[in-house]
Motif scaffolding. Structure first.
Motif, mmCIF file in Angstrom:
data_model
loop_
_atom_site.group_PDB
_atom_site.id
_atom_site.type_symbol
_atom_site.label_atom_id
_atom_site.label_comp_id
_atom_site.label_asym_id
_atom_site.label_seq_id
_atom_site.Cartn_x
_atom_site.Cartn_y
_atom_site.Cartn_z
ATOM 1 N N MET A 77 0.829 -1.211 0.000
ATOM 2 C CA MET A 77 0.000 0.000 0.000
ATOM 3 C C MET A 77 0.862 1.258 0.000
ATOM 4 N N ALA A 78 1.954 1.246 0.754
ATOM 5 C CA ALA A 78 2.837 2.415 0.784
ATOM 6 C C ALA A 78 3.496 2.626 -0.571
ATOM 7 N N LEU A 79 3.889 1.547 -1.219
ATOM 8 C CA LEU A 79 4.492 1.662 -2.539
ATOM 9 C C LEU A 79 3.494 2.227 -3.542
ATOM 10 N N PRO A 119 7.085 11.636 2.198
ATOM 11 C CA PRO A 119 6.795 10.353 1.554
ATOM 12 C C PRO A 119 6.022 9.415 2.476
ATOM 13 N N PHE A 120 5.282 8.500 1.868
ATOM 14 C CA PHE A 120 4.537 7.503 2.629
ATOM 15 C C PHE A 120 5.481 6.420 3.131
ATOM 16 N N LYS A 121 5.153 5.884 4.295
ATOM 17 C CA LYS A 121 5.906 4.770 4.874
ATOM 18 C C LYS A 121 4.930 3.632 5.138
ATOM 19 N N PRO A 122 5.402 2.398 5.180
ATOM 20 C CA PRO A 122 4.504 1.275 5.491
ATOM 21 C C PRO A 122 3.810 1.436 6.840
ATOM 22 N N ASP A 123 4.449 2.088 7.783
ATOM 23 C CA ASP A 123 3.843 2.273 9.099
ATOM 24 C C ASP A 123 2.601 3.162 9.033
ATOM 25 N N ASP A 124 2.475 3.974 7.983
ATOM 26 C CA ASP A 124 1.294 4.813 7.825
ATOM 27 C C ASP A 124 0.038 3.989 7.553
ATOM 28 N N PHE A 125 0.196 2.758 7.073
ATOM 29 C CA PHE A 125 -0.930 1.921 6.681
ATOM 30 C C PHE A 125 -1.104 0.693 7.572
ATOM 31 N N ASN A 126 -0.157 0.427 8.441
ATOM 32 C CA ASN A 126 -0.179 -0.784 9.264
ATOM 33 C C ASN A 126 -0.906 -0.507 10.585
ATOM 34 N N PRO A 127 -2.039 -1.192 10.838
ATOM 35 C CA PRO A 127 -2.755 -0.948 12.096
ATOM 36 C C PRO A 127 -2.040 -1.517 13.317
ATOM 37 N N TYR A 128 -1.072 -2.382 13.138
ATOM 38 C CA TYR A 128 -0.340 -2.961 14.258
ATOM 39 C C TYR A 128 0.851 -2.111 14.698
ATOM 40 N N THR A 129 1.125 -1.053 13.976
ATOM 41 C CA THR A 129 2.241 -0.190 14.335
ATOM 42 C C THR A 129 1.863 0.645 15.551
ATOM 43 N N VAL A 130 2.726 0.613 16.548
ATOM 44 C CA VAL A 130 2.496 1.388 17.756
ATOM 45 C C VAL A 130 3.267 2.691 17.621
ATOM 46 N N ASN A 145 1.725 7.184 -6.649
ATOM 47 C CA ASN A 145 0.662 8.118 -7.035
ATOM 48 C C ASN A 145 0.670 9.409 -6.223
ATOM 49 N N ARG A 146 1.682 9.624 -5.420
ATOM 50 C CA ARG A 146 1.719 10.803 -4.548
ATOM 51 C C ARG A 146 1.979 12.073 -5.352
ATOM 52 N N ASP A 147 1.221 13.110 -5.054
ATOM 53 C CA ASP A 147 1.447 14.420 -5.647
ATOM 54 C C ASP A 147 2.446 15.153 -4.753
#
Length: 86
Positions: free
Chosen positions: A17-19, A33-44, A24-26
């Motif tokens: 999802m981050a990739l 930039p987006f990171k995988p942690d931005d989309f992971n609900p398990y990230t604390v 597609n990021r403007d």
């Protein structure tokens, strides 16, 4: 074991999802930039500690901070001389 599998699957999915979001990021609208942690609900997420002076903390607590001006420096501020044990 099922929980570890679920976390592993979310780790992979959030990377994809981050990739996709990064492709597609403007860059004018979102500079960060987006990171995988931005989309992971398990990230604390841990709050970042704020740097504050003693005066600021005293003000928050409603206390008055008065530094001691006649206090001598710490007696152990200089290293001890080397001891010879011959």
């Amino acid at each position: 074991m099922a929980e570890a599998r679920r976390q592993h699957d979310w780790h992979i999915a959030s990377s994809v999802m981050a990739l996709t979001a990064e492709i597609n990021r403007d860059r004018k609208r979102r500079r960060k930039p987006f990171k995988p942690d931005d989309f992971n609900p398990y990230t604390v997420t841990r709050p970042v500690p704020v740097k504050a002076t003693v005066e600021q903390v005293a003000h928050l607590l409603g206390a008055v901070f008065q530094p001691r001006e006649n206090e001598s420096p710490c007696p152990k501020s200089e290293p001890d001389p080397p001891m010879s044990s011959c």
